[in-house]
Write a protein that holds these residues in place. Structure first.
Motif, PDB file in Angstrom:
ATOM      1  N   GLY A  89     -72.319   0.055  20.808  1.00 44.88           N
ATOM      2  CA  GLY A  89     -71.763  -0.316  19.509  1.00 44.88           C
ATOM      3  C   GLY A  89     -70.853   0.770  18.959  1.00 44.88           C
ATOM      4  O   GLY A  89     -69.796   0.486  18.390  1.00 44.88           O
ATOM      5  N   ARG A  90     -71.269   2.024  19.127  1.00 44.76           N
ATOM      6  CA  ARG A  90     -70.433   3.144  18.659  1.00 44.76           C
ATOM      7  C   ARG A  90     -69.108   3.160  19.395  1.00 44.76           C
ATOM      8  O   ARG A  90     -68.049   3.340  18.795  1.00 44.76           O
ATOM      9  N   LYS A  91     -69.134   2.934  20.706  1.00 46.64           N
ATOM     10  CA  LYS A  91     -67.896   2.921  21.497  1.00 46.64           C
ATOM     11  C   LYS A  91     -66.948   1.812  21.038  1.00 46.64           C
ATOM     12  O   LYS A  91     -65.745   2.024  20.919  1.00 46.64           O
ATOM     13  N   ILE A  92     -67.482   0.633  20.785  1.00 40.99           N
ATOM     14  CA  ILE A  92     -66.655  -0.486  20.318  1.00 40.99           C
ATOM     15  C   ILE A  92     -66.036  -0.151  18.964  1.00 40.99           C
ATOM     16  O   ILE A  92     -64.836  -0.335  18.749  1.00 40.99           O
ATOM     17  N   TYR A  93     -66.840   0.369  18.055  1.00 41.23           N
ATOM     18  CA  TYR A  93     -66.368   0.730  16.716  1.00 41.23           C
ATOM     19  C   TYR A  93     -65.268   1.790  16.797  1.00 41.23           C
ATOM     20  O   TYR A  93     -64.219   1.659  16.162  1.00 41.23           O
ATOM     21  N   GLU A  94     -65.520   2.831  17.570  1.00 38.79           N
ATOM     22  CA  GLU A  94     -64.530   3.917  17.684  1.00 38.79           C
ATOM     23  C   GLU A  94     -63.246   3.426  18.345  1.00 38.79           C
ATOM     24  O   GLU A  94     -62.157   3.814  17.921  1.00 38.79           O
ATOM     25  N   HIS A  95     -63.363   2.586  19.341  1.00 40.28           N
ATOM     26  CA  HIS A  95     -62.168   2.048  20.007  1.00 40.28           C
ATOM     27  C   HIS A  95     -61.338   1.184  19.051  1.00 40.28           C
ATOM     28  O   HIS A  95     -60.137   1.353  18.935  1.00 40.28           O
ATOM     29  N   GLN A  96     -61.994   0.266  18.359  1.00 44.72           N
ATOM     30  CA  GLN A  96     -61.293  -0.656  17.456  1.00 44.72           C
ATOM     31  C   GLN A  96     -60.675   0.065  16.260  1.00 44.72           C
ATOM     32  O   GLN A  96     -59.661  -0.380  15.721  1.00 44.72           O
ATOM     33  N   ASN A  97     -61.295   1.154  15.833  1.00 46.35           N
ATOM     34  CA  ASN A  97     -60.789   1.904  14.684  1.00 46.35           C
ATOM     35  C   ASN A  97     -59.982   3.135  15.099  1.00 46.35           C
ATOM     36  O   ASN A  97     -59.681   3.987  14.260  1.00 46.35           O
ATOM     37  N   SER A  98     -59.650   3.236  16.378  1.00 47.61           N
ATOM     38  CA  SER A  98     -58.851   4.349  16.914  1.00 47.61           C
ATOM     39  C   SER A  98     -59.416   5.715  16.539  1.00 47.61           C
ATOM     40  O   SER A  98     -58.708   6.610  16.100  1.00 47.61           O
ATOM     41  N   ILE A  99     -60.724   5.847  16.705  1.00 47.50           N
ATOM     42  CA  ILE A  99     -61.402   7.124  16.470  1.00 47.50           C
ATOM     43  C   ILE A  99     -61.592   7.796  17.823  1.00 47.50           C
ATOM     44  O   ILE A  99     -62.182   7.212  18.730  1.00 47.50           O
ATOM     45  N   HIS A 100     -61.099   9.001  17.962  1.00 47.15           N
ATOM     46  CA  HIS A 100     -61.194   9.712  19.242  1.00 47.15           C
ATOM     47  C   HIS A 100     -62.098  10.938  19.074  1.00 47.15           C
ATOM     48  O   HIS A 100     -61.944  11.712  18.138  1.00 47.15           O
ATOM     49  N   ARG A 101     -63.001  11.093  20.006  1.00 45.98           N
ATOM     50  CA  ARG A 101     -63.915  12.243  19.971  1.00 45.98           C
ATOM     51  C   ARG A 101     -63.624  13.148  21.129  1.00 45.98           C
ATOM     52  O   ARG A 101     -63.298  12.822  22.160  1.00 45.98           O
TER      53      ARG A 101
END
Length: 101
Positions: A89-101
């Motif tokens: 779920g975190r990966k999907i959220y970060e991908h869709q919101n263009s959040i890069h770690r």
């Protein structure tokens, strides 16, 4: 996608499932409601669990992490089925919101 869900303000759940979810995943369904309030939340269909009724996921920021909430829509209510802080779920959220770690 699935934006009609947010027009609803009523949540419900099974109290036994809530207690089990708290034991297994450390998240109450009462707290899981907050994922729907995240303005960057992601709503998606849960294809693999939509056998007898249509189910969905909400991925939203709650208490410093990305919470995944599995739910359905029954009788004018959002019925929470499960919730947890899961990596997928975190990966999907970060991908869709263009959040890069």
């Amino acid at each position: 996608m699935i934006q009609w869900i947010m027009a609803l303000a009523h949540f419900e759940w099974d109290s036994d499932k809530d207690a089990e979810n708290q034991r297994k995943h450390g998240v109450s369904f009462g707290r899981a409601q907050y994922a729907f309030g995240d303005p960057q939340r992601i709503l998606a269909r849960d294809i693999s669990h939509s056998r007898t009724e249509e189910r969905f996921y909400c991925f939203g920021w709650v208490d410093g992490g990305i919470l995944t909430v599995r739910f359905t829509y029954r009788a004018s209510a959002i019925r929470i089925i499960g919730a947890g802080y899961w990596r997928k779920g975190r990966k999907i959220y970060e991908h869709q919101n263009s959040i890069h770690r």
